[in-house]
Write a protein that holds these residues in place. Structure first.
Motif, short mmCIF file in Angstrom:
data_model
loop_
_atom_site.label_atom_id
_atom_site.label_comp_id
_atom_site.label_asym_id
_atom_site.label_seq_id
_atom_site.Cartn_x
_atom_site.Cartn_y
_atom_site.Cartn_z
N SER A 124 15.10 12.88 3.71
CA SER A 124 14.49 12.33 2.73
C SER A 124 14.33 11.34 2.48
N GLY A 125 15.15 9.89 2.91
CA GLY A 125 15.06 8.87 3.14
C GLY A 125 14.04 8.23 3.59
N ILE A 126 13.28 7.94 4.88
CA ILE A 126 11.87 8.51 4.60
C ILE A 126 10.94 8.46 3.70
N PHE A 127 11.03 9.27 3.39
CA PHE A 127 9.72 8.93 1.89
C PHE A 127 10.60 8.14 0.99
N PHE A 128 11.79 8.45 0.48
CA PHE A 128 11.59 7.67 -1.05
C PHE A 128 12.17 6.36 -0.70
N LEU A 129 12.15 6.24 0.27
CA LEU A 129 12.19 4.68 0.69
C LEU A 129 11.47 3.97 0.21
N ASP A 130 10.62 4.44 0.92
CA ASP A 130 9.12 3.79 1.51
C ASP A 130 8.43 3.04 0.35
N PRO A 131 7.72 1.91 0.55
CA PRO A 131 7.24 1.04 -0.26
C PRO A 131 6.20 1.12 -0.72
N GLN A 132 5.76 1.70 0.21
CA GLN A 132 3.89 2.17 0.43
C GLN A 132 3.79 3.74 -0.69
N LYS A 133 5.47 4.14 -0.35
CA LYS A 133 4.97 5.79 -1.37
C LYS A 133 5.81 4.75 -3.33
N GLU A 134 4.53 5.13 -4.41
CA GLU A 134 5.29 5.03 -5.79
C GLU A 134 5.76 6.23 -6.03
N VAL A 135 7.46 5.99 -6.70
CA VAL A 135 8.13 6.83 -6.71
C VAL A 135 8.34 6.26 -8.78
N PRO A 136 7.58 7.16 -9.33
CA PRO A 136 8.14 6.54 -10.84
C PRO A 136 9.44 7.47 -11.30
N LYS A 169 9.25 8.67 -14.04
CA LYS A 169 9.63 9.63 -15.47
C LYS A 169 8.78 11.41 -13.90
N LYS A 170 9.00 10.67 -13.22
CA LYS A 170 8.35 11.29 -11.94
C LYS A 170 9.19 11.87 -11.36
N LEU A 171 10.50 11.32 -10.94
CA LEU A 171 11.46 11.57 -9.96
C LEU A 171 12.43 12.45 -10.90
N TYR A 172 12.57 12.37 -12.37
CA TYR A 172 13.40 13.08 -13.06
C TYR A 172 12.52 14.57 -13.51
N GLN A 173 11.18 13.98 -13.50
CA GLN A 173 10.35 16.31 -13.99
C GLN A 173 10.93 16.39 -12.97
N LYS A 174 10.00 16.03 -11.79
CA LYS A 174 9.79 17.04 -9.92
C LYS A 174 10.79 17.38 -9.37
N ASN A 175 12.03 16.26 -8.91
CA ASN A 175 12.37 15.56 -7.73
C ASN A 175 13.49 16.74 -8.35
N ILE A 176 14.55 15.80 -8.93
CA ILE A 176 15.65 16.43 -9.65
C ILE A 176 15.73 17.50 -10.97
N PHE A 177 14.85 17.13 -11.36
CA PHE A 177 14.26 18.76 -12.49
C PHE A 177 14.56 20.11 -11.75
N ARG A 178 13.82 19.89 -10.37
CA ARG A 178 13.62 21.16 -9.20
C ARG A 178 15.14 21.40 -8.52
N ILE A 179 15.56 20.27 -8.08
CA ILE A 179 17.24 20.78 -7.87
C ILE A 179 18.39 21.38 -8.95
N VAL A 180 18.21 20.67 -10.26
CA VAL A 180 19.05 20.99 -11.24
C VAL A 180 18.16 22.78 -11.43
N LEU A 181 17.45 22.39 -12.03
CA LEU A 181 16.86 24.13 -11.89
C LEU A 181 16.80 25.35 -10.86
N ALA A 182 17.27 25.33 -9.66
CA ALA A 182 17.62 25.86 -8.19
C ALA A 182 18.64 26.54 -8.39
N PHE A 183 19.97 24.82 -8.97
CA PHE A 183 20.99 24.60 -8.82
C PHE A 183 21.52 26.18 -9.33
N ILE A 184 21.13 26.05 -11.48
CA ILE A 184 20.84 27.16 -12.59
C ILE A 184 20.95 27.98 -11.61
#
Length: 347
Positions: A60-72, A74-89
């Motif tokens: 995960s660190g390879i991709f999320f910490l890459d400065p050449q990859k934008e991680v807004p 809003k996108k972080l919460y809507q796509k990544n975190i919300f996905r994990i929350v949904l999976a947990f529920i």
């Protein structure tokens, strides 16, 4: 496939398979006398497999910490975190429902309360989702640290002292799988997983000298030998399984994980996999999250049919059961992914 980081896919597939090995071993870990060759076999498989969860964080660190990859944010919460929350529920509710009803064989007010508690805490393997969310919510400012190599090195040292040496020295008053629901925020544990997160990024981004690589490999070998040896010695001494050396946030597991990560990265940069093999690796990598979520349920079904390490010698039963569990979990997730409603909870 051209721009894909294939070694990351290999590491992801290896990580989920090793998680399955651990959970195959854990079923019967307390069933054999610690002096028996069966328990010693389980100890060896367990020791080698402890790099599993660390590799997930490192990838995960390879991709999320890459400065050449934008991680807004809003996108972080809507796509990544919300996905994990949904999976947990979804999965926590499913596991709570199945296992609570199976245990009590009835439904009443008391059982419903227990079911709700089980849902809130999550089934034992879902601890990983809590820690993943913890790390993800910090990504916006972690990326600032990742912009400076010196700062990364300082942060890695800080994480190693606070997140690895400190809990190991105190014999893990809280296990490395403890969640915020169980005991609130535990920053030493959090910094441990952040250490893996940054270690993965650092090893992926910066080249190391031959001496540095040799040093890391030496520590990795010493780490896995130490994990198995310490568990063996303490278990024989007390007459019962000793698990502290298996903790994900021990220095020995950290050394082995970084060595394994580096070895796979270096190997695949020097030797290309065939196109057919690469496609299969990518396919399995794509479904690794779903395999992680569902495999404990499949394992439970296996045990009801007597599929445990007792079927024959653990030297063979552990890898065979792990492969079978891996493949059945993959097929199950592949099938579920065809159902639009369920797809969002496994991919």
């Amino acid at each position: 496939m051209k721009n894909r980081v294939l070694y990351a896919d290999v590491l992801r597939v290896a990580a989920i398979f090793l998680v399955i090995v651990i959970h195959t071993v854990s079923l019967d870990f307390g069933s054999y006398p610690v002096a028996s060759y069966q328990w010693q076999t389980l100890n060896i498989y367990n020791g080698f497999s402890r790099i599993s969860v660390p590799l997930f964080f490192m990838v995960s660190g390879i991709f999320f910490l890459d400065p050449q990859k934008e991680v807004p944010i809003k996108k972080l919460y809507q796509k990544n975190i919300f996905r994990i929350v949904l999976a947990f529920i979804f999965w926590s509710a499913l596991y709570a429902l199945i296992f609570t009803i199976y245990e009590y064989r009835t439904v009443n007010g008391h059982v419903v309360k227990l079911m709700y508690q089980a849902f809130i805490e999550g089934h034992f393997h879902l601890w990983f989702l809590f820690r993943l969310i913890e790390v993800y919510v910090m990504i916006p400012f972690l990326r600032k640290i990742a912009e400076d190599k010196r700062l990364i090195e300082y942060f890695l040292f800080f994480c190693f002292v606070v997140g690895f040496l400190n809990p190991t020295y105190h014999a893990f008053p809280l296990k490395s799988t403890t969640t915020i629901v169980e005991r609130g925020l535990n920053l030493d544990i959090t910094f441990g997983y952040l250490g893996y997160f940054f270690a993965g990024y650092y090893l992926s981004r910066y080249s190391l000298s031959k001496i540095a690589k040799l040093f890391i490999y030496s520590l990795g070998i010493a780490g896995v030998v130490g994990t198995i040896f310490v568990a063996n010695v303490h278990s024989l001494k007390t007459g019962k399984p000793y698990s502290l050396s298996y903790e994900y946030l021990t220095p020995n597991v950290f050394f082995t994980s970084t060595a394994a990560f580096l070895f796979v990265k270096e190997s695949l940069q020097q030797h290309e996999l065939s196109e057919k093999t690469s496609k299969w690796i990518i396919e399995l990598s794509r479904y690794s999250f779903g395999i992680y979520l569902v495999h404990v349920l499949i394992r439970f079904i296996f045990t009801k049919f007597g599929l445990t390490t007792f079927i024959f010698t653990p030297i063979l039963s552990i890898p065979l059961l792990a492969v079978l569990l891996f493949l059945v979990s993959y097929l199950c997730v592949k099938l579920l992914s065809k159902i639009p409603f369920l797809k969002r909870f496994i991919l």
